[in-house]
Design a protein around this motif. Structure first.
Motif, PDB file in Angstrom:
ATOM      1  N   GLY A  70       0.826  -1.203   0.000  1.00 52.32           N
ATOM      2  CA  GLY A  70       0.000   0.000   0.000  1.00 52.32           C
ATOM      3  C   GLY A  70       0.851   1.239   0.000  1.00 52.32           C
ATOM      4  N   SER A  71       0.188   2.380   0.192  1.00 53.71           N
ATOM      5  CA  SER A  71       0.926   3.634   0.274  1.00 53.71           C
ATOM      6  C   SER A  71       0.517   4.369   1.532  1.00 53.71           C
ATOM      7  N   VAL A  72       1.508   5.004   2.153  1.00 57.44           N
ATOM      8  CA  VAL A  72       1.238   5.907   3.267  1.00 57.44           C
ATOM      9  C   VAL A  72       1.790   7.244   2.813  1.00 57.44           C
ATOM     10  N   GLY A  73       0.906   8.182   2.506  1.00 57.66           N
ATOM     11  CA  GLY A  73       1.362   9.421   1.885  1.00 57.66           C
ATOM     12  C   GLY A  73       2.040   9.077   0.559  1.00 57.66           C
TER      13      GLY A  73
END
Lengths: 120, 853
Positions: free
Chosen positions: A62-65
């Motif tokens: 996934g992406s965080v920011g």
């Protein structure tokens, strides 16, 4: 350092991970499909130093920011796939390996750790 | 100096306690001593009948001895005052204790009035006022079948509720021609009577009881003035209250003609050093038998003692409550006694709702209201009455059903508007709390105490807070994560309405970024609940959470446990042997689970397909122990074997487990079926609990064990199997549609606006008109069920993922077992280190923790 042929590109699982054995080390290899036609491949150590088990290849991508991460399947800490750093515990860092897709094969390089993984 | 004064309080009821609490908050140094006649400190008398439906004395308690000690409040339990010596300012108790005071506060409350009926002093003739009374009632009820409450007022109906909960055939006898004659008009009283009668309580109005004599079928017979009689085993008097004013009388304080200690606007008695508050006080010839005015008096005295100038100016006697499950509300001039008053009336004979609104002659002001069967308009109407707000041009809209959904705009309320009358919190106080940084409901509740009394203002408080937040430009968000600006419920709607079948499509149409470990599993669950695709299908595989991803439960060392389904906990000896043999062959640790099945631990990732091949060959299916989905339907052995069982609980459990197996939901779901009321399957601790009755099945919903236990609510009784399944279908589907991510049914229910009643309206009465749709969705899911392990074993592509290394047949060397109690268990870190020292250095697994570079 030499590149090692790991497996066929088809052996990777889109938007998920597999684990490879590279010179006795467990390496998690992830295939990220960003948009149509745009694929990126990442490789980090499979060992989750916080949970103490070889499981990171089974985590969710996934992406965080702006950061692309994998979440440990054990206790859900996020590790950057580009720097290896744990977002929740920045003093914990996992190895990052160079990886490339070439001629339908997946290649890993054990030599240089924690540098930007190359895109295919 | 106020601080050094010795303040003595007689009585520790709700009002007495409120006084102590408020005084301590205002004056940390005051010397406070409390003389309490009962064996425990203050408890909640308003919700007393809850004692018979599972509320414990501890839960009813308003404080604890520890809390009083911590607040430096002296107290004395079981302490009856004999005499007040006003000259010496001294109080003497029946045990001979002496307490001097500078200021004395009488909060002695009231006692239940027992009408002068011949035979009223026999055993099993009781009153309903204190916890001690409740215990006496419970003891008597255990020896009784029929119970009569004398008195059809508010307290009498509460008492009737208590008898009904104790399982007695319950009657209410009222002297007046109608129920609740003080609060309701005649038509309202009639509607209430009709509803209560349908709930199985027999109502006898216009009956004057003359004598209680020995009965023929029952213990006693009530003889009425009109010649009728009624047989009963237990008599409960609830014919009003009388102020406890004997102490005041005997020391010469002024008391009213019909009782009550006379007080002025400062709540002072005829002795300026003695105050009286609550139900023992008589202010302008009135006694206030509700808790809110009592609290108001308490605050007045606190203010007097701490140099403030607050005075008592009367109190609003409006009330909203639930009696025997029937909603009743009364505001102001309910009987339209104001000269020129006009009444609007709305009656719904089918739903049995009665609403009356009393307005001034010019139609501009609301004077009073009566609500029976539906009090949803109460908060609105009360605000109009209390704040003297001008009514809309067509005031009838306020009670007509169409208007029910449009609550008063909280923004239009003046800051002086009382939101919580129990704790006297005005809108201005709430706004001030928000100014000082409280910005959620919980924070505002704890800092202003609003809505922590009777709870009647909860909805209004929420709308005040929400409106205020909106007007401050604060968006009230319930977004799933940074990738989706939607709640789970909204995402499900987008998926179903848009026919969206994959995460990628949902993300590109409604989200941003790449997704994460929050939204991916949530969307995976939504997609499964909507379309029921195989969860390891290519577009879904990367979305699955840890356990779903490999259809097994990951343990701390990265190994897995395996749970085959054993529906209802019923298993043949042959199948038991298969499980045993598989465990032996793969060297697995076995343990019986709480859900009546068997968990096999210590399987390596690459062993899972082989293990499951064996299990599937023997007829097992996956148990979904890894999913946010139906886990088990636990059962007791039921009528087939048990001497007490009244229905086949095992058969029912198996049928239900097979119906809902594989159903993906916001969180795991557990169920149980008990074969009789002894409840050996512990169904009341489950999301869905079913208990057999002589006539069918009782359905309990939204219970929980685990971290935050909650007893399930009784949802419907004596259902046939078809209706039972239909209700469960609807409830589960509604839960799947509307719950938040990882929200168990217990929390879902608690957050549901309108709670159990609302759920009944939607599920049983189909008020939203969605019941058929819910059933169809469930039918679609049930019809497309497939065992995920069977599907996986037939899919070579899916099976490829079940190996430790893509390029080697080796096993993970970090998974190491040692033996304990004749089975395997994961080696500890220390044990692994020891083991590593025994093998040649070249075969060491590489330490994967990197150095920083």
């Amino acid at each position: 350092m030499a590149w090692t042929d790991i497996c066929a590109v088809e052996d990777l699982v889109e938007n998920s991970g597999i684990c490879a054995l590279l010179n006795g080390q467990q390496v998690a290899v992830f295939l990220l499909e960003l948009q149509l036609q745009e694929r990126r491949v990442f490789a980090v150590g499979n060992y989750d130093p916080i949970g103490g088990a070889n499981v990171l290849s089974r985590g969710i991508l996934g992406s965080v920011g702006e950061q692309i991460v994998v979440a440990s399947p054990l206790y859900k800490q996020h590790f950057s796939l580009t720097t290896g750093r744990c977002l929740e515990q920045p003093d914990v860092v996992i190895p990052v390996y160079r990886v490339k897709l070439q001629q339908g094969r997946v290649w890993l390089n054990a030599g240089q750790q924690n540098q930007q993984a190359s895109a295919a | 100096m106020q601080q050094t004064k010795q303040i003595l309080v007689i009585g520790n009821g709700m009002v007495g306690h409120h006084f102590v609490d408020q005084l301590r908050a205002k004056d940390p140094l005051a010397q406070i001593t409390v003389l309490c006649g009962e064996a425990q400190l203050a408890y909640d008398r308003v919700h007393l009948s809850g004692y018979f439906s599972g509320t414990s004395a501890e839960q009813l308690a308003l404080t604890t001895e520890e809390a009083y000690q911590a607040a430096n409040i002296q107290y004395c339990l079981n302490c009856w005052v004999e005499q007040i010596n006003r000259e010496q300012q001294l109080v003497v108790t029946s045990q001979g204790g002496q307490f001097y005071y500078d200021e004395l506060v009488l909060a002695t409350g009231s006692y239940a009035f027992v009408p002068p009926i011949a035979g009223n002093d026999q055993p099993h003739c009781l009153v309903y006022r204190t916890l001690q009374d409740l215990e006496a009632i419970a003891q008597s009820a255990a020896l009784s079948k029929v119970g009569v409450v004398i008195g059809g007022g508010l307290l009498g109906l509460e008492a009737a509720n208590a008898l009904k909960q104790l399982g007695l055939q319950t009657h209410v006898v009222e002297f007046a021609p109608q129920l609740m004659a003080v609060q309701l008009d005649q038509s309202g009283g009639q509607m209430l009577r009709q509803k209560i009668t349908e709930l199985g309580v027999q109502v006898h109005t216009g009956k004057a009881t003359q004598a209680i004599v020995a009965g023929a079928q029952c213990r006693y017979q009530l003889q009425f003035a009109d010649g009728d009689s009624l047989e009963t085993d237990l008599v409960l008097f609830s014919a009003g209250i009388r102020p406890y004013d004997q102490l005041a009388r005997s020391c010469g304080l002024a008391v009213g003609e019909r009782g009550g200690i006379v007080v002025n606007n400062r709540c002072q008695t005829s002795d300026p050093h003695i105050y009286a508050i609550g139900e023992c006080a008589l202010w302008q010839q009135k006694i206030f038998g509700l808790v809110a005015p009592g609290y108001q008096m308490a605050r007045v005295v606190v203010s007097q003692l701490t140099g403030g100038g607050l005075s008592f100016t009367g109190a609003d006697m409006s009330t909203k409550l639930k009696l025997l499950g029937v909603e009743v509300g009364s505001i102001g001039d309910a009987h339209a006694r104001t000269p020129g008053a006009l009444s609007y009336v709305f009656i719904d004979p089918r739903a049995q709702v009665y609403k009356k609104m009393v307005v001034s002659f010019d139609g501009k002001r609301l004077l009073g209201a009566v609500l029976v069967g539906d009090t949803s308009n109460y908060d609105n109407l009360l605000q109009y009455a209390l704040n003297d707000m001008p009514l809309p041009k067509q005031p009838e809209q306020l009670i007509l059903p169409a208007a029910s959904g449009a609550p008063i705009a909280a923004l239009t309320l003046p800051d002086s508007a009382t939101i919580c009358s129990c704790h006297n919190v005005a809108k201005g106080d709430i706004v001030a709390a928000m100014d000082s940084g409280c910005c959620d409901l919980a924070g505002i509740k704890s800092c202003t105490r609003a809505s922590t009394g009777c709870g009647g203002c909860t909805a209004l408080l929420k709308s005040v807070v929400d409106d205020e937040l909106k007007s401050r430009g604060v968006e009230v968000k319930n977004h799933l994560c940074e990738h989706f600006a939607y709640s789970r419920q909204e995402l499900l709607h987008l998926v179903q309405v848009g026919g969206i079948k994959t995460f990628a499509e949902l993300l590109s149409r409604h989200g941003q970024g790449l997704g994460c470990d929050i939204c991916k599993p949530t969307v995976a669950s939504i997609l499964a609940s909507s379309w029921n695709d195989y969860v390891l299908k290519k577009p879904h595989v990367g979305l699955q959470d840890t356990n779903d991803a490999f259809l097994a439960n990951m343990q701390k060392d990265g190994s897995y446990s395996v749970v085959p389904r054993i529906a209802g906990g019923e298993i043949t000896a042959e199948k038991l042997l298969v499980i045993g043999q598989v465990a032996l062959d793969f060297n697995l640790y076995t343990k019986i689970t709480g859900g009546q099945r068997i968990d096999l631990f210590g399987a390596r990732l690459e062993q899972l397909p082989a293990i499951w091949q064996r299990l599937v060959n023997a007829g097992f299916e996956t148990g979904h122990a890894y999913g946010k989905s139906l886990r088990t339907v636990k059962s007791c052995v039921g009528s087939t074997w048990c001497r007490y069982g009244v229905q086949d609980s095992v058969g029912q459990a198996i049928a239900i487990e097979n119906r809902y197996k594989g159903l993906r939901a916001p969180h795991k779901i557990k169920m149980a079926v008990s074969g009789c009321t002894r409840e050996c399957a512990e169904a009341q601790s489950k999301d869905i609990g079913i208990i057999a009755t002589e006539n069918g099945w009782n359905l309990y919903v939204c219970g929980n064990g685990g971290m935050r236990p909650r007893h399930a609510d009784l949802f419907a009784t004596d259902l046939d199997t078809e209706t039972l399944i239909r209700y469960i279908d609807r409830i589960l589907m509604l839960y799947i549609r509307t719950a938040d991510r990882l929200q168990r049914t217990s929390v879902w229910m608690e957050k549901l606006d309108g709670g159990l009643e609302y759920l009944r309206k939607v599920i049983i009465d189909d008020e939203l008109g969605i019941a058929a749709e819910l059933e169809n969705q469930m039918a679609a899911l049930v019809n497309t069920y497939a065992c995920e392990w069977k599907a996986t074993l037939q899919d070579p592509q899916a099976l490829k993922r079940f190996r430790q290394f893509v390029n080697s047949p080796d096993a993970d060397e970090n998974i190491v077992f040692v033996e304990e109690r004749s089975q395997i268990r994961p080696a500890t870190a220390a044990e692994k280190r020891q083991w590593l020292q025994q093998i040649p250095i070249t075969e060491l697994p590489v330490k994967a923790l990197a150095e920083e570079n």
